[in-house]
Design an enzyme around this catalytic site. Sequence first.
Site, mmCIF file in Angstrom:
data_model
loop_
_atom_site.group_PDB
_atom_site.id
_atom_site.type_symbol
_atom_site.label_atom_id
_atom_site.label_comp_id
_atom_site.label_asym_id
_atom_site.label_seq_id
_atom_site.Cartn_x
_atom_site.Cartn_y
_atom_site.Cartn_z
ATOM 1 N N GLY A 85 40.826 35.419 46.588
ATOM 2 C CA GLY A 85 41.020 34.514 47.718
ATOM 3 C C GLY A 85 42.224 34.976 48.510
ATOM 4 O O GLY A 85 42.527 36.166 48.556
ATOM 5 N N GLY B 224 36.826 37.163 36.954
ATOM 6 C CA GLY B 224 37.253 35.774 37.079
ATOM 7 C C GLY B 224 36.430 35.040 38.110
ATOM 8 O O GLY B 224 35.255 35.335 38.317
ATOM 9 N N ASP C 240 59.963 32.981 65.615
ATOM 10 C CA ASP C 240 58.664 32.326 65.414
ATOM 11 C C ASP C 240 58.494 31.262 66.479
ATOM 12 O O ASP C 240 59.476 30.673 66.948
ATOM 13 C CB ASP C 240 58.573 31.684 64.021
ATOM 14 C CG ASP C 240 57.134 31.604 63.524
ATOM 15 O OD1 ASP C 240 56.773 32.377 62.618
ATOM 16 O OD2 ASP C 240 56.363 30.776 64.067
ATOM 17 N N GLU D 22 51.802 46.578 55.859
ATOM 18 C CA GLU D 22 52.546 46.022 54.723
ATOM 19 C C GLU D 22 51.595 45.868 53.532
ATOM 20 O O GLU D 22 50.477 45.408 53.683
ATOM 21 C CB GLU D 22 53.138 44.662 55.121
ATOM 22 C CG GLU D 22 53.973 44.023 54.053
ATOM 23 C CD GLU D 22 55.012 44.990 53.480
ATOM 24 O OE1 GLU D 22 55.840 45.494 54.243
ATOM 25 O OE2 GLU D 22 54.975 45.238 52.256
ATOM 26 N N LYS E 143 46.612 32.452 43.910
ATOM 27 C CA LYS E 143 47.060 33.310 42.813
ATOM 28 C C LYS E 143 48.352 32.709 42.283
ATOM 29 O O LYS E 143 48.935 31.829 42.933
ATOM 30 C CB LYS E 143 47.257 34.753 43.280
ATOM 31 C CG LYS E 143 48.375 34.899 44.313
ATOM 32 C CD LYS E 143 48.408 36.279 44.930
ATOM 33 C CE LYS E 143 48.916 37.285 43.956
ATOM 34 N NZ LYS E 143 49.271 38.570 44.597
ATOM 35 N N CYS F 21 44.305 37.528 52.837
ATOM 36 C CA CYS F 21 44.114 38.951 53.164
ATOM 37 C C CYS F 21 42.761 39.522 52.752
ATOM 38 O O CYS F 21 41.991 39.941 53.603
ATOM 39 C CB CYS F 21 45.240 39.777 52.544
ATOM 40 S SG CYS F 21 46.825 39.417 53.313
ATOM 41 N N LEU G 214 52.787 44.364 50.506
ATOM 42 C CA LEU G 214 53.360 43.429 49.517
ATOM 43 C C LEU G 214 52.308 42.428 49.059
ATOM 44 O O LEU G 214 51.342 42.139 49.777
ATOM 45 C CB LEU G 214 54.575 42.699 50.099
ATOM 46 C CG LEU G 214 54.410 41.760 51.306
ATOM 47 C CD1 LEU G 214 53.779 40.432 50.952
ATOM 48 C CD2 LEU G 214 55.757 41.537 51.970
ATOM 49 N N ARG G 215 52.523 41.910 47.840
ATOM 50 C CA ARG G 215 51.647 40.866 47.308
ATOM 51 C C ARG G 215 52.431 39.569 47.254
ATOM 52 O O ARG G 215 53.581 39.571 46.766
ATOM 53 C CB ARG G 215 51.198 41.211 45.883
ATOM 54 C CG ARG G 215 50.314 42.417 45.781
ATOM 55 C CD ARG G 215 50.281 42.952 44.374
ATOM 56 N NE ARG G 215 51.610 43.391 43.950
ATOM 57 C CZ ARG G 215 51.924 43.810 42.728
ATOM 58 N NH1 ARG G 215 51.021 43.816 41.781
ATOM 59 N NH2 ARG G 215 53.144 44.202 42.438
ATOM 60 N N LYS H 232 39.487 38.247 54.515
ATOM 61 C CA LYS H 232 39.419 38.537 55.953
ATOM 62 C C LYS H 232 39.417 40.038 56.218
ATOM 63 O O LYS H 232 38.748 40.510 57.131
ATOM 64 C CB LYS H 232 40.550 37.833 56.703
ATOM 65 C CG LYS H 232 41.809 38.647 56.889
ATOM 66 C CD LYS H 232 42.744 38.035 57.899
ATOM 67 C CE LYS H 232 44.163 38.551 57.720
ATOM 68 N NZ LYS H 232 44.373 39.959 57.922
HETATM 69 N N1 LIG Z 1 50.355 37.459 53.287
HETATM 70 C C1 LIG Z 1 50.258 38.659 52.731
HETATM 71 O O1 LIG Z 1 50.313 38.804 51.513
HETATM 72 C C2 LIG Z 1 50.099 39.881 53.595
HETATM 73 C C3 LIG Z 1 50.295 41.149 53.023
HETATM 74 C C4 LIG Z 1 50.162 42.265 53.818
HETATM 75 C C5 LIG Z 1 49.805 42.130 55.165
HETATM 76 N N2 LIG Z 1 49.601 40.884 55.683
HETATM 77 C C6 LIG Z 1 49.271 40.792 57.112
HETATM 78 O O2 LIG Z 1 50.472 40.444 57.790
HETATM 79 C C7 LIG Z 1 50.177 39.577 58.899
HETATM 80 C C8 LIG Z 1 50.951 38.273 58.733
HETATM 81 O O3 LIG Z 1 50.478 37.622 57.570
HETATM 82 P P1 LIG Z 1 51.243 36.354 56.967
HETATM 83 O O4 LIG Z 1 50.558 36.003 55.710
HETATM 84 O O5 LIG Z 1 52.705 36.613 56.967
HETATM 85 O O6 LIG Z 1 50.894 35.264 58.093
HETATM 86 P P2 LIG Z 1 51.501 33.808 58.226
HETATM 87 O O7 LIG Z 1 50.404 32.983 58.795
HETATM 88 O O8 LIG Z 1 52.167 33.399 56.977
HETATM 89 O O9 LIG Z 1 52.654 33.979 59.327
HETATM 90 C C9 LIG Z 1 52.430 34.279 60.656
HETATM 91 C C10 LIG Z 1 53.573 33.670 61.455
HETATM 92 O O10 LIG Z 1 53.482 34.127 62.809
HETATM 93 C C11 LIG Z 1 53.866 33.054 63.662
HETATM 94 N N3 LIG Z 1 53.359 33.331 65.019
HETATM 95 C C12 LIG Z 1 52.078 33.343 65.430
HETATM 96 N N4 LIG Z 1 52.024 33.669 66.742
HETATM 97 C C13 LIG Z 1 53.297 33.879 67.155
HETATM 98 C C14 LIG Z 1 53.881 34.260 68.389
HETATM 99 N N5 LIG Z 1 53.133 34.507 69.456
HETATM 100 N N6 LIG Z 1 55.224 34.356 68.482
HETATM 101 C C15 LIG Z 1 55.983 34.115 67.390
HETATM 102 N N7 LIG Z 1 55.484 33.771 66.169
HETATM 103 C C16 LIG Z 1 54.154 33.659 66.061
HETATM 104 C C17 LIG Z 1 53.263 31.845 62.985
HETATM 105 O O11 LIG Z 1 53.858 30.643 63.437
HETATM 106 C C18 LIG Z 1 53.543 32.144 61.516
HETATM 107 O O12 LIG Z 1 54.787 31.630 61.096
HETATM 108 C C19 LIG Z 1 48.658 39.410 58.900
HETATM 109 O O13 LIG Z 1 48.102 40.371 59.760
HETATM 110 C C20 LIG Z 1 48.277 39.710 57.468
HETATM 111 O O14 LIG Z 1 46.956 40.180 57.348
HETATM 112 C C21 LIG Z 1 49.754 39.766 54.933
#
Ligand SMILES: NC(=O)c1ccc[n+]([C@@H]2O[C@H](COP(=O)([O-])OP(=O)(O)OC[C@H]3O[C@@H](n4cnc5c(N)ncnc54)[C@H](O)[C@@H]3O)[C@@H](O)[C@H]2O)c1
Length: 443
Positions: free
Chosen positions: A258, A254, A31, A152, A322, A261, A154-155, A264
């Site tokens: 929010g 409800g 990260d 992915e 949630k 995901c 996951l929830r 957006k």
């Molecule tokens: N959160 C969910 O429940 C969920 C579920 C399925 C899919 N997704 C998708 O997965 C993706 C990630 O979601 P998330 O909720 O984990 O996001 P998040 O914001 O929690 O995490 C993203 C991470 O990426 C890091 N990052 C950004 N740019 C970077 C780079 N250039 N190099 C290294 N690290 C970098 C950020 O610092 C951050 O820690 C999104 O596309 C989202 O739509 C999310």
Amino acid sequence: MKRIAIIGTGYVGLVTGTCFAELGNTVVCLDNDLQRIETLQAGRAPFYEPQLLEMIVRNQRAGRLMFSSDVAAGVGDSEIIFIAVGTPLDAGGKTDLSAVRAAAAAIGRALTGPKTVVSKSTVPVETGELIAAIIAENSSQDHRVDVVSNPEFLRQGSAIADFMQPDRVVIGTHSAEAEAVVRDLYRSLGAPIVVTDVRTSEMIKYAANAFLATKISFMNEIANICDRVDVDVKVVGLGIGLDHRIGTQVMNAGIGYGGSCLPKDVQSLEQLAAGRNYDAQLLQAVASTNRRQIEVTLTKVMRALGGDAAGKTVGVLGLAFKPNTDDIREAPAIYLIEKLLAAGAAVRAHDPVAAGAVRARLGDRIVYCEQMYEALHGSDALLLATEWNEYKNLDFAMVRKLMRGNQVIDGRNVFDPELVAAQGLDYVGIGRQKLARGRHQLA
Ligand SMILES: NC(=O)c1ccc[n+]([C@@H]2O[C@H](COP(=O)([O-])OP(=O)(O)OC[C@H]3O[C@@H](n4cnc5c(N)ncnc54)[C@H](O)[C@@H]3O)[C@@H](O)[C@H]2O)c1
């Protein structure tokens, strides 16, 4: 066992990396947020997700899970690289792929041998091709790179269980070799695997989230109609959900969806369509119905406050978008609180884990309560905004004693209206019958 790098150590990347380590692989989670990496190296979690910290620490100790900000080294040492960076909407409401682009460029620069690059981020159709092009542009060496889409599902709140027992795994690739590599990673989970091309895989993720959002907005629409004809939407949900073609899951009306995901992804898909001259009217309606649900709820709270919030206090239970997460991205509770503050109300709030994140956003504009009952102290109205388990069996006799007023707004339809009313409290749900008439059997 494989050597895996994960770029982006957020909710998805950290869970993915930790679970792959748990399955015996050697994983480095990368990260560019140094503080996040230091937190993890020190054996602490950067956010709340049930069971995650124990699994991180166990795999760290076993030497299978590492954390680093050195993306180049992590990529160089790994056979398989997952991209799990965020894909939020930008200020203009468009999908911001800058983190995906940066991750692809970093992979290209660090290329020292053949790699399988797997996109786990939720990305618009054609992004797989973009990732491959950016890697090629940034690489000075000519190595084989297979770009795979592996969305992915996951929830947050049940992420470990969702990852380890997925309903299905989707693999989008044009390469039989890459398919075999990714299949192998998931083999021990025994889940059905859907193999397709990259574009179809990218579309599956958006279609899945758009469908879930549609179900929620549909039930909210039905609830709003139920409110006008004194019918209980919970019973309606059960009555239609037991039809296998409809299903009982994600059928709760409800205050709206929010999180990072659904809002957006519905918008991204709608824009993807608009960019191809298709007006996705259903998706627009899903999004606007969801936005309106905040107003629907606010109207109920305002009515409960006698039409004037000035000088009134609202006790809010639940702040996260949630239960079982501390994530407040697009949390309906926060929108509602901001509107209540603007209307002159005071807010006393409780959440088991999300209060810290809310304080960073709202500061001292509200009172943060350590115990849930404290939030009700002197309140004119109670608003349940997130259905944490601990709120489901509130002692309403105690609630009645603590509150100044008697208004209970159940934004998640989890309370039994009769139990609430039995204590002299006025129950307001979302599409719940005012007076329980008729025979309802929800069990
Ligand atoms: N959160 C969910 O429940 C969920 C579920 C399925 C899919 N997704 C998708 O997965 C993706 C990630 O979601 P998330 O909720 O984990 O996001 P998040 O914001 O929690 O995490 C993203 C991470 O990426 C890091 N990052 C950004 N740019 C970077 C780079 N250039 N190099 C290294 N690290 C970098 C950020 O610092 C951050 O820690 C999104 O596309 C989202 O739509 C999310």
